[in-house]
Design a protein around this motif. Structure first.
Motif, short mmCIF file in Angstrom:
data_model
loop_
_atom_site.label_atom_id
_atom_site.label_comp_id
_atom_site.label_asym_id
_atom_site.label_seq_id
_atom_site.Cartn_x
_atom_site.Cartn_y
_atom_site.Cartn_z
N HIS A 183 -36.23 125.09 8.39
CA HIS A 183 -35.52 124.65 9.60
C HIS A 183 -34.22 125.41 9.75
O HIS A 183 -33.37 125.40 8.86
CB HIS A 183 -35.24 123.14 9.54
N ASP A 184 -34.04 126.05 10.90
CA ASP A 184 -32.82 126.81 11.16
C ASP A 184 -32.59 126.82 12.66
O ASP A 184 -33.09 127.68 13.38
CB ASP A 184 -32.97 128.24 10.62
N PHE A 185 -31.82 125.87 13.13
CA PHE A 185 -31.60 125.72 14.57
C PHE A 185 -30.91 126.93 15.17
O PHE A 185 -31.27 127.40 16.25
CB PHE A 185 -30.77 124.46 14.84
N PHE A 186 -29.89 127.46 14.50
CA PHE A 186 -29.01 128.43 15.13
C PHE A 186 -29.25 129.87 14.68
O PHE A 186 -28.56 130.78 15.10
CB PHE A 186 -27.54 128.06 14.86
N GLY A 187 -30.23 130.10 13.83
CA GLY A 187 -30.48 131.46 13.37
C GLY A 187 -29.56 131.90 12.25
O GLY A 187 -29.29 133.10 12.11
N VAL A 188 -29.09 130.96 11.45
CA VAL A 188 -28.22 131.29 10.32
C VAL A 188 -28.90 132.30 9.39
O VAL A 188 -28.25 133.22 8.89
CB VAL A 188 -27.84 130.01 9.54
N GLY A 189 -30.20 132.15 9.20
CA GLY A 189 -30.92 133.02 8.28
C GLY A 189 -30.91 134.47 8.69
O GLY A 189 -30.48 135.36 7.94
N PHE A 190 -31.37 134.77 9.91
CA PHE A 190 -31.50 136.17 10.30
C PHE A 190 -30.21 136.76 10.86
O PHE A 190 -30.03 137.98 10.85
CB PHE A 190 -32.68 136.37 11.27
N MET A 263 -38.40 122.62 17.92
CA MET A 263 -39.18 121.49 18.42
C MET A 263 -38.78 120.17 17.78
O MET A 263 -39.53 119.19 17.82
CB MET A 263 -40.69 121.71 18.24
N ALA A 264 -37.58 120.10 17.22
CA ALA A 264 -37.07 118.82 16.70
C ALA A 264 -36.54 117.99 17.86
O ALA A 264 -36.06 118.53 18.87
CB ALA A 264 -35.97 119.05 15.67
N ASP A 265 -36.61 116.68 17.72
CA ASP A 265 -36.06 115.78 18.73
C ASP A 265 -34.54 115.88 18.69
O ASP A 265 -33.92 115.78 17.64
CB ASP A 265 -36.50 114.34 18.42
N THR A 266 -33.91 116.11 19.85
CA THR A 266 -32.46 116.25 19.91
C THR A 266 -31.99 115.93 21.31
O THR A 266 -32.78 115.46 22.15
CB THR A 266 -32.05 117.69 19.51
N SER A 267 -30.73 116.16 21.59
CA SER A 267 -30.22 116.03 22.96
C SER A 267 -29.05 116.98 23.12
O SER A 267 -28.43 117.42 22.13
CB SER A 267 -29.76 114.59 23.24
N VAL A 268 -28.73 117.31 24.36
CA VAL A 268 -27.65 118.24 24.64
C VAL A 268 -26.33 117.72 24.08
O VAL A 268 -25.59 118.43 23.40
CB VAL A 268 -27.52 118.49 26.16
N GLY A 269 -26.04 116.45 24.34
CA GLY A 269 -24.77 115.88 23.91
C GLY A 269 -24.60 115.86 22.40
O GLY A 269 -23.54 116.20 21.88
N PHE A 314 -27.54 121.68 13.80
CA PHE A 314 -26.89 121.07 14.97
C PHE A 314 -27.83 120.14 15.74
O PHE A 314 -27.39 119.20 16.39
CB PHE A 314 -26.39 122.14 15.94
N ASP A 315 -29.11 120.41 15.68
CA ASP A 315 -30.07 119.62 16.46
C ASP A 315 -30.46 118.31 15.78
O ASP A 315 -30.89 117.37 16.46
CB ASP A 315 -31.34 120.44 16.73
N VAL A 316 -30.31 118.20 14.47
CA VAL A 316 -30.83 117.02 13.77
C VAL A 316 -29.75 116.14 13.13
O VAL A 316 -30.02 115.00 12.75
CB VAL A 316 -31.87 117.41 12.69
#
Length: 457
Positions: A183-190, A263-269, A314-316
């Motif tokens: 899991h990597d929401f923001f692309g920390v890995g690449f 595709m994790a459940d999240t919201s903008v806020g 950030f998403d979870v």
């Protein structure tokens, strides 16, 4: 050829589609603001005699990565979605290389049954190309003022291709590692771990800059021209990234339903507040460390440490969790920074922030958010790509960390051997001392510092 209104595919150019186009375009603007912020930080910290050369190398390295991504990078990343529907990476590259059919088609001329939302996908090429360039800017921070320009520029092109392969595997929702549980929401890995892996090889090969770690016979101290420029640079990065976060979300019917790129459940806020609070937490701890140690560096490292540690989740995360991560992360940056100082390692950005805090954040995510459903793609109810079929796990986080850092290490190992035997790798020490602005561009600084007043032997 005139436009035949009756022949257009109106579903490609609806008002709802335009809103999404504008959202992803704003993410591109945010990413460019990050570029400006990074260049300001460089302008404040590079030695005065190398100031123009350091900044222009970063700028040109950015555009080399940017252009390379347009040529082939996006076709590699997008292949995960082609493979999901039984096509191949070759099919994706044919569609999305610089001369490809999807890259060069007007959206309203393309049947949405063939490719829906084409405008948005085309804008996403621009968005991700900026990050291919940012990777090169970040790498330059670790080789600045001592790596030959030709060697750096070649590295930029290669890095853009390798990071594209990494993004296919680790960032999205159906790439091989992501779909398996990484899991990597923001692309920390690449974006962050990959150039840090390259720095693990290049930094010791290039050695320390004269006067940086200890007084030199001709440079009594390494003096940055204006540390004060770093604070505006930091705030520009802070200002630009919220728009980037919005571009790391997918939006599905009913119209504003946000699902993270994983595709994790999240919201903008929630995602935006998590971002805000890791910065705030990092700033608080960085402030304490800076005043306790008397080292100004922690005023800058603190907020960035919090951000990098929290970015993969950030998403979870929930906002209170993000704040605690922000508070903790600067201690990791502090430990790595002090470790490198004591050993005379001339790398003060990528190691503490990315190897330290980036790895720390990914491990925390695997420990505290294990079992969170994500992966697959909305609309797939069964099979290998079923929506949210995968779960975050510590094991896959460790695998992803190893793959991203390892890719950087292997890339730099191969390049360092080839470059050393061809164009050369390291700028001559005398040229570093005399200044690359003078050697390459015949530019002289308007002020000579006392650290540079020692005559040449």
């Amino acid at each position: 050829m005139s436009l035949d209104i009756s022949a257009i595919h109106a579903e490609q150019v609806t008002l709802n589609a335009l809103v999404q186009n504008l959202l992803y375009a704003s993410g591109t603007v945010g990413a460019i603001l990050v570029v400006v912020g990074l260049l300001l930080i460089d302008a404040g910290t590079a030695r005065r005699k190398n100031l123009f050369n350091s900044t222009i190398e970063k700028t040109l390295g950015f555009f080399l990565g940017f252009a390379t991504y347009y040529v082939i990078g996006f076709g590699i990343w997008a292949a995960q979605y082609y493979i999901m529907v039984d096509a191949t990476m070759t099919d994706s590259i044919k569609d999305w290389w610089l001369g490809g059919g999807m890259t060069n088609s007007l959206a309203h001329h393309v049947d949405p049954a063939l490719f829906p939302g084409l405008n948005t996908f085309q804008i996403f090429v621009f968005f991700l190309a900026v990050f291919a360039g940012i990777i090169n800017i970040l790498l330059h921070f670790s080789v600045s003022e001592r790596m030959k320009a030709s060697a750096y520029y070649i590295t930029c092109v290669v890095a853009a291709v390798v990071s594209s392969v990494l993004s296919w595997a680790t960032w999205g929702s159906v790439g091989p590692l992501t779909n398996a549980g990484f899991h990597d929401f923001f692309g920390v890995g690449f974006v962050y771990l990959f150039p840090a892996g390259m720095a693990l090889i290049f930094t010791p090969k290039l050695g320390a800059r004269p006067g940086m770690m200890e007084p030199h016979a001709r440079v009594s101290a390494y003096l940055a021209p204006s540390i004060g420029l770093c604070a505006p640079g930091l705030l520009l990065i802070f200002a630009g990234l919220p728009m980037v976060i919005m571009s790391c979300l997918f939006f599905f019917d009913p119209e504003a339903l946000a699902v993270s790129v994983t595709m994790a459940d999240t919201s903008v806020g929630i995602a935006l507040n998590n971002y805000a609070l890791v910065w705030a937490g990092g700033a608080v701890t960085g402030l304490i460390l800076a005043y306790r140690s008397g080292n100004y560096a922690y005023t800058l490292l603190g907020p960035l440490a919090g951000y990098v540690a929290g970015a993969s989740g950030f998403d979870v995360y929930l906002p209170w969790q993000a704040f605690l991560i922000g508070l903790a992360a600067p201690f990791v940056a502090y430990a790595v920074y002090e470790f490198t100082l004591k050993r005379g390692i001339d790398e003060h950005k990528l190691f503490p922030l990315f190897l330290g805090c980036g790895t720390f954040g990914m491990i925390l995510l695997g420990v505290f958010k294990a079992g969170t459903p994500r992966g697959g793609y909305l609309g797939f109810e069964e099979g290998a790509y079923a929506f949210q079929h995968g779960q975050i796990s510590l094991g896959m986080q460790l695998v992803g960390i190893a793959v991203c850092i390892g890719a950087g290490v292997v890339t730099a190992l191969i390049l360092s051997v080839i470059l050393d035997k061809t164009v050369g790798l390291r700028v001559d020490e005398h040229d570093q001392i005399d200044g690359l602005d003078k050697k390459i561009w015949d530019l002289e600084p308007d002020v000579h510092t006392h650290a540079d007043s020692i005559p040449r032997a």
